[in-house]
Write an enzyme that holds these catalytic residues in place. Structure first.
Site, PDB file in Angstrom:
ATOM      1  CE  LYS A 102      -1.231 -15.481   7.559  1.00 25.86           C
ATOM      2  NZ  LYS A 102      -0.791 -15.071   6.205  1.00 25.86           N
ATOM      3  NE  ARG A 136      -3.724  -2.085   2.662  1.00 23.51           N
ATOM      4  CZ  ARG A 136      -4.757  -2.112   3.482  1.00 23.51           C
ATOM      5  NH1 ARG A 136      -5.083  -1.032   4.165  1.00 23.51           N
ATOM      6  NH2 ARG A 136      -5.457  -3.216   3.649  1.00 23.51           N
ATOM      7  CE1 TYR A 153      -1.452 -13.635  10.716  1.00 18.96           C
ATOM      8  CE2 TYR A 153      -0.716 -15.419  12.140  1.00 18.96           C
ATOM      9  CZ  TYR A 153      -0.523 -14.629  11.029  1.00 18.96           C
ATOM     10  OH  TYR A 153       0.584 -14.812  10.234  1.00 18.96           O
TER      11      TYR A 153
END
Length: 360
Positions: free
Chosen positions: A211, A69, A207
């Site tokens: 994953k 970004r 998280y």
């Protein structure tokens, strides 16, 4: 009894020796991941593991495109990566600022890279963008839970969707030698997951599910790609230009700019469970990941603890080395009889000894 212990010791010694040789790459033969002269896209390429990968692949002769970004970080990383080029006169480098959590941005990335790559899609795409917000589940607001899934699962999924649609078009749509397409090097789509996809750890609820989903996606796509790769064998002029390989790289702790920020928000019990876990630099994890790809691995861990966790949680994933993985799985599954209760006990005892913040 003594004779049994002797042979058990011999078998264990042989196993450890084979495992060590395999990890160090001495048992590998053909290079299954030759990047020399090929176009590689790496998301999350401005820092950490992504920057390390860009540098290493540049040293191996790849033409590298990094995506992130922040434009200033991209420019700094591009200078760093291009300075490592093996062939500075011929290698090319490019940076794209994009928000990979949006599907249309991933489509734009593929279009821009294809234009940059003489009208052909990239040869290797590495969905590496990700970030961790390690907090307890009930302490995490819903928006953060959604954001974690966006950057750690959906970003890679959007990129895979756009990439595979480009790669699986009929070979005649590309400027390649169709007659020799059967022998073309395969294209590789790689996802960066985490060792947390193998085992649940308190404090990573925002998280690790993303994953874990990424690993499941890799397993599923690896299966599906057999359909197109098989079709290509009997229809070389109608099928895709090359075979497509899917890989999932599973690192542990990486010494990156984001690690200090993550540690500042971790619950004490998470730090307790991770105490003593090994950490790798961006260059170390890049070397281990690429070595696994060069050996032809599918589910690739980057350090010993990760190897052990993978061996104990392979399920239906293919074995990188049937002998080592099978033997290691026996050892690890026995070890989990002790490791599992120990981890559970640490969390339980922490709750007994310390004040726990309850929802109001």
């Amino acid at each position: 009894m003594a004779l049994g212990l002797f042979w058990a010791s011999v078998c264990l010694t042989i196993f450890v020796l084979i495992l060590s040789l395999d990890i160090m790459g001495f048992l590998s033969g053909k290079n299954h991941f030759d990047v020399d002269g090929r176009a590689v896209v790496i998301t999350g390429g401005s820092q950490g593991m992504g920057r390390g990968l860009g540098k290493l692949l540049a040293q191996k002769g790849a033409n590298v495109v990094i995506v992130a970004r922040n434009q200033q970080k991209l420019e700094d990383a591009l200078k760093y990566i291009s300075s490592a080029a093996r062939n500075p006169q011929s290698q090319r480098f490019h940076a794209i600022s994009a928000d990979v959590t949006k599907h249309n941005e991933n489509v734009r990335i593929l279009a821009e890279v294809s234009a940059w790559n003489n009208g052909n899609p990239p040869d290797i795409v590495w969905a590496n963008a990700g970030s961790s917000h390690p907090t307890l589940f009930i302490d995490t607001n819903i928006e953060t839970l959604k954001d974690q899934m966006d950057i750690n699962y959906w970003a890679a999924t959007y990129l895979a969707h756009a990439t595979l649609k480009a790669w699986l078009k009929p070979s005649k749509s590309e400027t390649i030698d169709v007659k020799n397409a059967k022998h073309a090097k395969p294209r590789h789509f790689i996802m960066t997951s985490s060792t947390l996809c193998f085992a649940g750890v308190a404090g990573y609820a925002p998280y690790s599910p993303a994953k874990s989903a990424l690993r499941s996606l890799a397993d599923t796509l690896r299966s599906e790609l057999n359909l197109y790769n098989g079709y290509r064998r009997t229809h070389p002029e109608e099928g895709p230009a090359t075979d497509v390989r899917i890989h999932c790289v599973v690192p542990g702790t990486i010494k990156s700019p984001g690690l200090e920020h993550e540690n500042s928000m971790k619950h004490p019990v998470t730090k307790l469970l991770e105490e003593g876990d090994p950490a790798q630099t961006e260059d170390e994890v890049a070397v281990a990941a690429v070595r696994g790809l060069e050996k032809g691995g599918f589910l690739i861990t980057t350090q010993f603890l990760g190897h052990a966790m993978r061996a104990g949680a392979l399920g239906g994933s293919p074995r990188n080395n049937w002998l080592v993985d099978t033997a290691f799985a026996w050892v690890v599954n026995l070890a989990w009889l002790f490791i599992g209760p120990d981890l559970e006990g640490k969390v339980f005892k922490h709750g007994q000894k310390h004040r726990v913040q309850l929802p109001s």
